[in-house]
Design an enzyme around this catalytic site. Structure first.
Site, mmCIF file in Angstrom:
data_model
loop_
_atom_site.group_PDB
_atom_site.id
_atom_site.type_symbol
_atom_site.label_atom_id
_atom_site.label_comp_id
_atom_site.label_asym_id
_atom_site.label_seq_id
_atom_site.Cartn_x
_atom_site.Cartn_y
_atom_site.Cartn_z
ATOM 1 N N ASP A 153 1.044 -1.276 -4.960
ATOM 2 C CA ASP A 153 -0.215 -0.546 -4.827
ATOM 3 C C ASP A 153 -1.087 -0.922 -6.019
ATOM 4 O OD1 ASP A 153 -0.948 2.082 -2.921
ATOM 5 O OD2 ASP A 153 -2.162 1.944 -4.745
ATOM 6 N N CYS A 209 -5.810 2.517 9.986
ATOM 7 C CA CYS A 209 -6.312 3.888 10.142
ATOM 8 C C CYS A 209 -7.835 3.889 10.293
ATOM 9 C CB CYS A 209 -5.861 4.780 8.993
ATOM 10 S SG CYS A 209 -6.359 4.188 7.385
ATOM 11 N N ASN A 269 -3.139 -6.180 -6.567
ATOM 12 C CA ASN A 269 -3.946 -6.251 -5.359
ATOM 13 C C ASN A 269 -3.061 -6.824 -4.247
ATOM 14 O OD1 ASN A 269 -5.505 -7.640 -3.293
ATOM 15 N ND2 ASN A 269 -7.278 -7.108 -4.547
ATOM 16 N N PHE A 291 0.863 -1.189 0.000
ATOM 17 C CA PHE A 291 0.000 0.000 0.000
ATOM 18 C C PHE A 291 0.906 1.249 0.000
ATOM 19 C CE2 PHE A 291 -2.215 -3.363 2.402
ATOM 20 C CZ PHE A 291 -3.363 -3.516 1.635
HETATM 21 N N1 SAH Z 1 1.481 4.182 2.728
HETATM 22 C C1 SAH Z 1 0.945 5.328 2.070
HETATM 23 C C2 SAH Z 1 -0.541 5.479 2.242
HETATM 24 C C3 SAH Z 1 -1.357 4.309 1.808
HETATM 25 S S1 SAH Z 1 -3.052 4.679 1.634
HETATM 26 C C4 SAH Z 1 1.633 6.593 2.582
HETATM 27 O O1 SAH Z 1 2.303 6.578 3.621
HETATM 28 O O2 SAH Z 1 1.503 7.610 1.908
HETATM 29 C C5 SAH Z 1 -3.669 3.202 1.010
HETATM 30 C C6 SAH Z 1 -3.207 2.843 -0.392
HETATM 31 O O3 SAH Z 1 -3.672 1.532 -0.634
HETATM 32 C C7 SAH Z 1 -3.737 3.689 -1.525
HETATM 33 O O4 SAH Z 1 -2.652 4.153 -2.273
HETATM 34 C C8 SAH Z 1 -4.601 2.735 -2.376
HETATM 35 O O5 SAH Z 1 -4.430 2.950 -3.771
HETATM 36 C C9 SAH Z 1 -4.034 1.398 -2.009
HETATM 37 N N2 SAH Z 1 -4.929 0.226 -2.040
HETATM 38 C C10 SAH Z 1 -6.184 0.140 -1.556
HETATM 39 N N3 SAH Z 1 -6.630 -1.122 -1.643
HETATM 40 C C11 SAH Z 1 -5.618 -1.852 -2.196
HETATM 41 C C12 SAH Z 1 -5.451 -3.227 -2.520
HETATM 42 N N4 SAH Z 1 -6.429 -4.121 -2.300
HETATM 43 N N5 SAH Z 1 -4.286 -3.630 -3.045
HETATM 44 C C13 SAH Z 1 -3.283 -2.744 -3.261
HETATM 45 N N6 SAH Z 1 -3.390 -1.442 -2.971
HETATM 46 C C14 SAH Z 1 -4.537 -0.992 -2.440
#
Ligand code: SAH
Length: 385
Positions: free
Chosen positions: A240, A328, A267, A219
């Site tokens: 991501d 979060c 994913n 993520f």
């Molecule tokens: N770590 C980042 C914030 C992550 S926010 C930071 O510090 O800035 C959550 C992220 O998860 C988003 O970018 C979203 O695109 C991604 N996301 C949401 N569901 C997901 C999934 N099932 N698989 C991969 N990425 C996902």
């Protein structure tokens, strides 16, 4: 000033320090029911202070003061200046200037990205103060531009439209900022939240300080943790599902002259399963998923999701490896989060040490009497064998 009369229970809530008074605790509302600043009275007509009034929201009243006060440009200037003064000494050019209720400015979020501000006006009552707030922001922060990221879904509960508008000067599509020695570009018009996840700044620096060998940032958004870890690690995999965020991640890596990050559009659940099948191993892993539980009803299914991620991540750790893991979701409290981690550790049969409990940085204050202001919890774990 228009007046709202609230129940004894509503009055008690404010006496205990929580600024919200729900529709069910409002006895008399102004006519016509228009959003704005009101004077709030208890059932015996004693003044409880001035507040923002939202006629269509379940959160009808958001208290601003304990006395009847004129809420004008000078009032907003004083409140915003106080909030800004509490941010002195932050080692970044992007940070949160006001964290809404937690800074005494209910439903107002203001994030600073260098010379620009990205703000969110999240209630109808607050919207009625827009000109004074914008003038006050200009007085206190002297920005080159202000963008209103009023595309947040919570505005629907207030009967407000979802919009993005530049209301002062001009704001470029991407703004370069710096945090703990890492430069990154934030997309203020189109990025998630107001362009970046500012609440993880200190935890990203921590991840950078312990990264080595093989690292995994799940993520990653626009590479936030990965950029910090790439300094100490040989290789970082950054995962991501958003191609647009990853593209900015690549640019961010270039900006910092980092060539050891691999960007993977996938994913997270599928990708972790694949890594497990390959028996991959990592020295440092970050799990920073989006909020899985947006409502109380979703807590159980959210915990199942968090547990799956953490179980897989713990399995992927080298002996001695670190996992930084977060939630979060406001509705998943710290205790349930830690229990979920204990379940994951038990199921993967590893001995796991809790090295640190992690939370929000000082520019996202968590106020004890306003539990909703605290939502981010995390832990630094280490597989001891
Ligand atoms: N770590 C980042 C914030 C992550 S926010 C930071 O510090 O800035 C959550 C992220 O998860 C988003 O970018 C979203 O695109 C991604 N996301 C949401 N569901 C997901 C999934 N099932 N698989 C991969 N990425 C996902």
């Amino acid at each position: 000033m228009k007046r709202v009369v609230v129940t004894r229970r509503g009055a008690r809530r404010w006496a205990a320090g929580h600024p919200w008074i729900y529709q069910s605790d409002v006895e008399r509302e102004p006519e016509p029911r228009e959003p704005g600043v009101v004077e709030v009275l208890d059932p015996r007509e004693r003044c409880l202070g001035s507040a923002l009034y939202s006629p269509h929201s379940e959160i009808r009243v958001r208290m601003l003061t304990r006395e009847r006060e004129t809420i004008d440009r000078a009032w907003w200037t004083a409140r915003l200046a106080a909030a800004h003064n509490r941010r002195a000494g932050i080692a970044a050019t992007a940070y949160r200037v006001t964290h809404a209720e937690a800074d005494g400015v209910p439903s107002l979020v203001v994030d600073r990205y260098g010379p620009y501000l990205a703000a969110q006006l999240l209630s109808a009552g607050l919207e009625s103060c827009r000109p004074d707030i914008l003038a006050a922001l200009s007085d206190v922060l002297r920005p080159d531009g202000i963008i209103l990221r009023n595309d947040a879904p919570v505005r629907r509960h207030e009967g407000l439209p979802q919009t993005v508008e530049v209301v002062l000067g001009s704001v470029p599509d991407v703004v370069e900022v710096e945090e703990h020695g890492v430069r990154y570009r934030a997309a203020l018009h189109t990025g998630q939240k107001t362009g970046a996840f500012l609440d993880q700044r200190e935890n990203r620096a921590l991840a950078g300080s312990l990264a080595r060998g093989q690292a995994l940032d799940v993520f990653t958004y626009h590479g936030s943790f990965a950029l910090h870890m790439a300094g100490g690690a040989d290789r970082v995999l950054a995962v991501d599902r958003s191609a647009e965020a990853l593209e900015r991640g690549r640019q961010n890596a270039e900006l910092n002259e980092l060539t050891n990050i691999e960007w993977i559009e996938a994913n997270a659940f599928d990708y972790l399963r694949e890594l497990e099948r390959e028996a991959a191993r990592f020295d440092a892993i970050v799990l920073d998923p989006p909020a899985f539980a947006r409502t109380k009803e979703r807590v159980e299914s959210a915990l199942a999701g968090y547990k799956e991620l953490n179980l897989r991540a713990l399995t992927l750790l080298q002996p001695g490896g670190h996992l930084l893991t977060f939630s979060c979701s406001y509705h998943v409290g710290r205790e349930r989060f830690m229990t979920m981690l204990a379940d994951a550790a038990r199921d993967c049969g590893r001995r796991v040490a809790v090295e640190r409990l992690l939370g929000q940085p000082l520019d996202h204050p968590e106020i004890l009497s306003v539990p909703e202001s605290g939502y981010l919890k995390g832990s630094l774990l280490r597989a001891t064998d």
